[in-house]
Design a protein around this motif. Sequence first.
Motif, PDB file in Angstrom:
ATOM      1  N   THR A 148       0.669  -1.103  -0.016  1.00 51.75           N
ATOM      2  CA  THR A 148      -0.081  -0.038  -0.044  1.00 51.75           C
ATOM      3  C   THR A 148       0.893   1.403   0.089  1.00 51.75           C
ATOM      4  OG1 THR A 148      -1.677  -1.282   1.299  1.00 51.75           O
ATOM      5  CG2 THR A 148      -1.691   1.248   1.335  1.00 51.75           C
ATOM      6  N   GLY A 196      -5.529  10.140  -7.872  1.00 54.94           N
ATOM      7  CA  GLY A 196      -6.203   9.396  -8.817  1.00 54.94           C
ATOM      8  C   GLY A 196      -7.640  10.051  -9.407  1.00 54.94           C
ATOM      9  N   VAL A 252      -4.138  -0.163 -13.527  1.00 50.25           N
ATOM     10  CA  VAL A 252      -2.777   0.143 -12.906  1.00 50.25           C
ATOM     11  C   VAL A 252      -2.911   0.080 -11.348  1.00 50.25           C
ATOM     12  CG1 VAL A 252      -1.978   1.506 -14.871  1.00 50.25           C
ATOM     13  CG2 VAL A 252      -3.173   2.792 -13.109  1.00 50.25           C
ATOM     14  N   SER A 253      -4.148   0.160 -10.840  1.00 46.34           N
ATOM     15  CA  SER A 253      -4.424   0.394  -9.439  1.00 46.34           C
ATOM     16  C   SER A 253      -5.571  -0.140  -8.931  1.00 46.34           C
ATOM     17  CB  SER A 253      -3.984   1.772  -9.023  1.00 46.34           C
ATOM     18  OG  SER A 253      -4.019   2.008  -7.493  1.00 46.34           O
ATOM     19  N   ASN A 254      -5.275  -0.758  -7.666  1.00 45.16           N
ATOM     20  CA  ASN A 254      -6.776  -1.210  -7.339  1.00 45.16           C
ATOM     21  C   ASN A 254      -6.345  -0.969  -5.543  1.00 45.16           C
ATOM     22  OD1 ASN A 254      -9.552  -2.280  -6.752  1.00 45.16           O
ATOM     23  ND2 ASN A 254      -8.703  -4.363  -7.036  1.00 45.16           N
ATOM     24  N   THR A 274      -8.694   2.494  -7.165  1.00 56.14           N
ATOM     25  CA  THR A 274      -8.368   3.148  -8.300  1.00 56.14           C
ATOM     26  C   THR A 274      -8.121   4.626  -7.503  1.00 56.14           C
ATOM     27  OG1 THR A 274     -10.628   4.205  -8.348  1.00 56.14           O
ATOM     28  CG2 THR A 274      -9.680   2.189  -9.929  1.00 56.14           C
ATOM     29  N   CYS A 330      -5.496   4.726  -5.892  1.00 56.74           N
ATOM     30  CA  CYS A 330      -4.019   4.964  -5.552  1.00 56.74           C
ATOM     31  C   CYS A 330      -3.448   5.286  -6.855  1.00 56.74           C
ATOM     32  CB  CYS A 330      -3.524   3.533  -4.961  1.00 56.74           C
ATOM     33  SG  CYS A 330      -4.243   2.964  -3.399  1.00 56.74           S
ATOM     34  N   ALA A 331      -4.173   5.572  -7.940  1.00 58.85           N
ATOM     35  CA  ALA A 331      -3.605   5.655  -9.319  1.00 58.85           C
ATOM     36  C   ALA A 331      -3.079   7.361  -9.297  1.00 58.85           C
ATOM     37  CB  ALA A 331      -4.478   5.573 -10.375  1.00 58.85           C
ATOM     38  N   GLN A 391      -0.594   6.031 -13.697  1.00 66.80           N
ATOM     39  CA  GLN A 391       0.254   4.869 -13.143  1.00 66.80           C
ATOM     40  C   GLN A 391      -0.357   4.818 -11.840  1.00 66.80           C
ATOM     41  OE1 GLN A 391       3.853   7.825 -13.589  1.00 66.80           O
ATOM     42  NE2 GLN A 391       4.935   5.956 -13.970  1.00 66.80           N
ATOM     43  N   ASN A 392       0.260   3.578 -11.212  1.00 66.31           N
ATOM     44  CA  ASN A 392       0.100   3.290  -9.788  1.00 66.31           C
ATOM     45  C   ASN A 392       1.358   3.970  -9.117  1.00 66.31           C
ATOM     46  OD1 ASN A 392       2.551   1.562  -9.231  1.00 66.31           O
ATOM     47  ND2 ASN A 392       1.340  -0.132 -10.318  1.00 66.31           N
ATOM     48  N   THR A 393       1.193   4.343  -7.842  1.00 66.19           N
ATOM     49  CA  THR A 393       1.842   5.115  -7.031  1.00 66.19           C
ATOM     50  C   THR A 393       3.235   4.479  -7.124  1.00 66.19           C
ATOM     51  OG1 THR A 393       0.088   5.734  -5.791  1.00 66.19           O
ATOM     52  CG2 THR A 393       2.349   6.393  -4.969  1.00 66.19           C
TER      53      THR A 393
END
Length: 243
Positions: free
Chosen positions: A3, A49, A159-161, A163, A165-166, A188-190
């Motif tokens: 995380t 995000g 890219v993120s779950n 969302t 966190c994107a 992108q994700n972080t």
Amino acid sequence: MSTVFSLNPEEIQSLTKILNQYITSKTSIALSKLLSERIDHKIKVFSNGPSQIKQVTLEPDEIKMCAVRLNGKGDTHIEILYTIKQKHAKKIAAKLLCQEDLCEIDEMGVSAIQEVANIMTGSFFNALSRGTGFRVDLSTPNFTHDELHSLIDTSALDVSNPTDCAVIADVELMGDSSGAKLHMIIMQNTIDAKKLLANHSDSNQTDPESLDNISDNTTSYPVGGQNSELDALLGDILQEDDK
């Protein structure tokens, strides 16, 4: 995936500058050559995000969009979504197909818009590769119609779950003479955003279009001449990116 909630303000500022460098050194130039006009652009990064980008107020006729979605996977995963109003998509497709006007975006128009997205994406990842040394494999373009926020949610999920966190960058590009406008939305994700920050080096940028005098928000490139046939023009741009 561990995380990681969001980027801090300094990281957001650095990421904005880096993405702006990539857009300036390659992507704006590629679009300028495709449309034979100067391209202006501005960029904003949303570190939390979709929850932040959904707060952006859209013009009434900008809700329904035609979009081209691509993704790049390899040393990093980046989703890129191009959104454009129907009227601007028709204008760009007509210009590339050397037609006076388009009543609707037919199969040839879809192909032209996809090629624009393909060239811009290739140019962006070329700049990213030079800046970081990353290898990225591109997907084929997927053309679709939907509302902007639905399109963003779909891509952000890749890219993120969750969302939220994107990390999303909204790059607005506009033709100086035609007024045609499109949004290049980079997701992108972080973790991948932090990876880009850690691996980017200005010394890796070898293009003569130096980054020394780049504005943090908006950059313009003049391009002269007339439109040539689309295939030849795309080929020229691809060859230049390979140099």
